[in-house]
Scaffold this active site. Structure first.
Site, PDB file in Angstrom:
ATOM      1  N   ASP A 232       0.865  -1.178   0.000  1.00  0.00           N
ATOM      2  CA  ASP A 232       0.000   0.000   0.000  1.00  0.00           C
ATOM      3  C   ASP A 232       0.905   1.233   0.000  1.00  0.00           C
ATOM      4  O   ASP A 232       2.129   1.124  -0.198  1.00  0.00           O
ATOM      5  CB  ASP A 232      -0.994  -0.029   1.177  1.00  0.00           C
ATOM      6  CG  ASP A 232      -0.343   0.208   2.537  1.00  0.00           C
ATOM      7  OD1 ASP A 232       0.905   0.284   2.611  1.00  0.00           O
ATOM      8  OD2 ASP A 232      -1.078   0.316   3.531  1.00  0.00           O
ATOM      9  N   HIS A 233       0.310   2.411   0.216  1.00  0.00           N
ATOM     10  CA  HIS A 233       1.092   3.656   0.190  1.00  0.00           C
ATOM     11  C   HIS A 233       2.165   3.678   1.274  1.00  0.00           C
ATOM     12  O   HIS A 233       3.248   4.218   1.071  1.00  0.00           O
ATOM     13  CB  HIS A 233       0.160   4.866   0.349  1.00  0.00           C
ATOM     14  CG  HIS A 233      -0.727   4.780   1.556  1.00  0.00           C
ATOM     15  ND1 HIS A 233      -1.798   3.909   1.624  1.00  0.00           N
ATOM     16  CD2 HIS A 233      -0.676   5.417   2.752  1.00  0.00           C
ATOM     17  CE1 HIS A 233      -2.377   4.032   2.806  1.00  0.00           C
ATOM     18  NE2 HIS A 233      -1.714   4.932   3.517  1.00  0.00           N
TER      19      HIS A 233
ATOM     20  N   CYS B 157       3.106  -3.204   4.067  1.00  0.00           N
ATOM     21  CA  CYS B 157       2.265  -2.071   4.450  1.00  0.00           C
ATOM     22  C   CYS B 157       2.963  -1.411   5.645  1.00  0.00           C
ATOM     23  O   CYS B 157       4.134  -1.695   5.907  1.00  0.00           O
ATOM     24  CB  CYS B 157       0.817  -2.477   4.737  1.00  0.00           C
ATOM     25  SG  CYS B 157       0.540  -3.505   6.189  1.00  0.00           S
ATOM     26  N   GLY B 158       2.294  -0.515   6.338  1.00  0.00           N
ATOM     27  CA  GLY B 158       2.962   0.208   7.420  1.00  0.00           C
ATOM     28  C   GLY B 158       3.490  -0.723   8.499  1.00  0.00           C
ATOM     29  O   GLY B 158       4.672  -0.705   8.843  1.00  0.00           O
ATOM     30  N   THR B 159       2.608  -1.550   9.027  1.00  0.00           N
ATOM     31  CA  THR B 159       3.000  -2.499  10.073  1.00  0.00           C
ATOM     32  C   THR B 159       3.255  -3.899   9.532  1.00  0.00           C
ATOM     33  O   THR B 159       3.824  -4.735  10.242  1.00  0.00           O
ATOM     34  CB  THR B 159       1.873  -2.633  11.114  1.00  0.00           C
ATOM     35  OG1 THR B 159       0.688  -3.072  10.417  1.00  0.00           O
ATOM     36  CG2 THR B 159       1.601  -1.311  11.829  1.00  0.00           C
ATOM     37  N   GLY B 160       2.750  -4.181   8.356  1.00  0.00           N
ATOM     38  CA  GLY B 160       2.763  -5.550   7.822  1.00  0.00           C
ATOM     39  C   GLY B 160       1.561  -6.355   8.280  1.00  0.00           C
ATOM     40  O   GLY B 160       1.300  -7.446   7.751  1.00  0.00           O
TER      41      GLY B 160
ATOM     42  N   GLY C 200      -1.874  -5.625   8.307  1.00  0.00           N
ATOM     43  CA  GLY C 200      -3.065  -5.654   7.441  1.00  0.00           C
ATOM     44  C   GLY C 200      -2.893  -6.552   6.238  1.00  0.00           C
ATOM     45  O   GLY C 200      -3.804  -7.336   5.892  1.00  0.00           O
TER      46      GLY C 200
ATOM     47  N   HIS D   7      10.134 -23.755   9.098  1.00  0.00           N
ATOM     48  CA  HIS D   7       9.111 -24.445   9.900  1.00  0.00           C
ATOM     49  C   HIS D   7       7.699 -24.299   9.328  1.00  0.00           C
ATOM     50  O   HIS D   7       6.908 -25.242   9.402  1.00  0.00           O
ATOM     51  CB  HIS D   7       9.101 -23.895  11.334  1.00  0.00           C
ATOM     52  CG  HIS D   7      10.262 -24.370  12.156  1.00  0.00           C
ATOM     53  ND1 HIS D   7      10.331 -24.217  13.525  1.00  0.00           N
ATOM     54  CD2 HIS D   7      11.419 -24.990  11.795  1.00  0.00           C
ATOM     55  CE1 HIS D   7      11.473 -24.720  13.980  1.00  0.00           C
ATOM     56  NE2 HIS D   7      12.161 -25.191  12.949  1.00  0.00           N
TER      57      HIS D   7
ATOM     58  N   ARG E 261       7.113   0.721   7.766  1.00  0.00           N
ATOM     59  CA  ARG E 261       7.385   1.898   8.598  1.00  0.00           C
ATOM     60  C   ARG E 261       8.299   1.602   9.779  1.00  0.00           C
ATOM     61  O   ARG E 261       8.604   2.499  10.563  1.00  0.00           O
ATOM     62  CB  ARG E 261       6.068   2.504   9.108  1.00  0.00           C
ATOM     63  CG  ARG E 261       5.293   3.229   8.021  1.00  0.00           C
ATOM     64  CD  ARG E 261       4.023   3.855   8.556  1.00  0.00           C
ATOM     65  NE  ARG E 261       3.422   4.727   7.542  1.00  0.00           N
ATOM     66  CZ  ARG E 261       2.118   4.979   7.428  1.00  0.00           C
ATOM     67  NH1 ARG E 261       1.261   4.416   8.269  1.00  0.00           N
ATOM     68  NH2 ARG E 261       1.666   5.783   6.495  1.00  0.00           N
TER      69      ARG E 261
ATOM     70  N   HIS F 212       7.056 -30.692  10.638  1.00  0.00           N
ATOM     71  CA  HIS F 212       6.458 -29.392  10.270  1.00  0.00           C
ATOM     72  C   HIS F 212       5.406 -29.558   9.169  1.00  0.00           C
ATOM     73  O   HIS F 212       4.443 -28.800   9.116  1.00  0.00           O
ATOM     74  CB  HIS F 212       7.551 -28.419   9.832  1.00  0.00           C
ATOM     75  CG  HIS F 212       8.559 -28.178  10.900  1.00  0.00           C
ATOM     76  ND1 HIS F 212       8.230 -27.586  12.101  1.00  0.00           N
ATOM     77  CD2 HIS F 212       9.882 -28.475  10.973  1.00  0.00           C
ATOM     78  CE1 HIS F 212       9.309 -27.526  12.864  1.00  0.00           C
ATOM     79  NE2 HIS F 212      10.327 -28.059  12.201  1.00  0.00           N
TER      80      HIS F 212
HETATM   81  C1  RB5 Z   1      -1.922   2.704   6.518  1.00  0.00           C
HETATM   82  O1  RB5 Z   1      -1.978   3.921   7.194  1.00  0.00           O
HETATM   83  C2  RB5 Z   1      -1.738   1.568   7.502  1.00  0.00           C
HETATM   84  O2  RB5 Z   1      -2.865   1.406   8.272  1.00  0.00           O
HETATM   85  C3  RB5 Z   1      -1.406   0.281   6.753  1.00  0.00           C
HETATM   86  O3  RB5 Z   1      -0.273   0.475   5.969  1.00  0.00           O
HETATM   87  C4  RB5 Z   1      -1.078  -0.942   7.595  1.00  0.00           C
HETATM   88  O4  RB5 Z   1      -0.157  -0.647   8.590  1.00  0.00           O
HETATM   89  C5  RB5 Z   1      -2.233  -1.717   8.078  1.00  0.00           C
HETATM   90  O5  RB5 Z   1      -2.096  -2.789   8.658  1.00  0.00           O
END
Ligand code: RB5
Length: 142
Positions: free
Chosen positions: A8-9, A65-68, A70, A98, A109, A133
Site C-alpha cells: 500500500d502507500h 504495508c505500514g506495520t505488515g 493488514g 518451519h 514503517r 512441520h
Molecule cells: C496505513 O496507514 C496503515 O494502516 C497500513 O499500511 C497498515 O499498517 C495496516 O495494517
C-alpha cells in the site's frame, strides 16, 4: 523463482527501494502496485498478490504495508496461502523452514531497507524442513 510483490502507500517507499535488488535475486518479479504514495486500501494489493500465488502463477509473494499486519491478515484469508509477518532474518528463516510460508509480509514503517534485504535474502534462500512441520502445516486450514 517467480515472485509477485505489492504494497500500500505506507509500504511504497520500501518496495521501491527493494525492486532493483530483488530483480537480481529471483528469476521473475512482478510488481502489482501500488505505484505512488497516494492513499490506497492495503487489502486490494494483498488480495492481488495472494491470489496470484494461490493460483500458482507465482512461487512466492512479498507484501509491505505500514506495520505488515493488514496485508498479512488479508493474505491469510486465502486457503492456499501461508503468510508470515517478518521483522528480522531469524523470524524469516523460521517462517520458511518451519511454516513453509509462501507469502512474506514486511512492516515498511518499522524496518530499514538493509534489514528488509536481510529478511528477504534469508527467506528466499531457506528451505522448508518438512517432517514434523509438514504434519503441522497440514492442520492449519479450517
Ligand atoms: C496505513 O496507514 C496503515 O494502516 C497500513 O499500511 C497498515 O499498517 C495496516 O495494517
Amino acid at each position: 523463482m517467480r515472485v509477485a510483490i505489492g504494497s500500500d502507500h505506507a509500504g511504497y517507499e520500501l518496495k521501491n527501494q527493494l525492486l532493483e535488488w530483488l530483480k537480481t535475486q529471483v528469476d521473475e518479479l512482478n510488481d502489482l502496485g501500488t505505484n505512488s504514495e497516494e492513499s490506497v486500501d492495503y487489502p486490494d494489493f494483498a488480495h492481488a498478490v495472494a491470489g496470484e500465488v494461490e493460483k500458482g502463477n507465482y512461487d512466492l509473494g512479498i507484501l509491505i504495508c505500514g506495520t505488515g499486519i493488514g496485508v498479512d491478515m488479508t493474505a491469510n484469508k486465502h486457503q492456499g496461502i501461508r503468510s508470515a509477518l517478518c521483522w528480522n532474518k531469524e523470524v524469516s528463516k523460521l517462517a520458511k523452514s518451519h511454516n513453509n510460508a509462501n507469502v512474506i509480509c514486511l512492516p515498511g514503517r518499522f524496518i530499514t531497507t538493509e534489514t528488509a534485504k536481510e529478511i528477504l535474502d534469508t527467506f528466499l534462500n531457506t528451505k522448508f524442513e518438512g517432517g514434523r512441520h509438514n504434519r503441522r502445516i497440514n492442520k492449519i486450514s479450517c
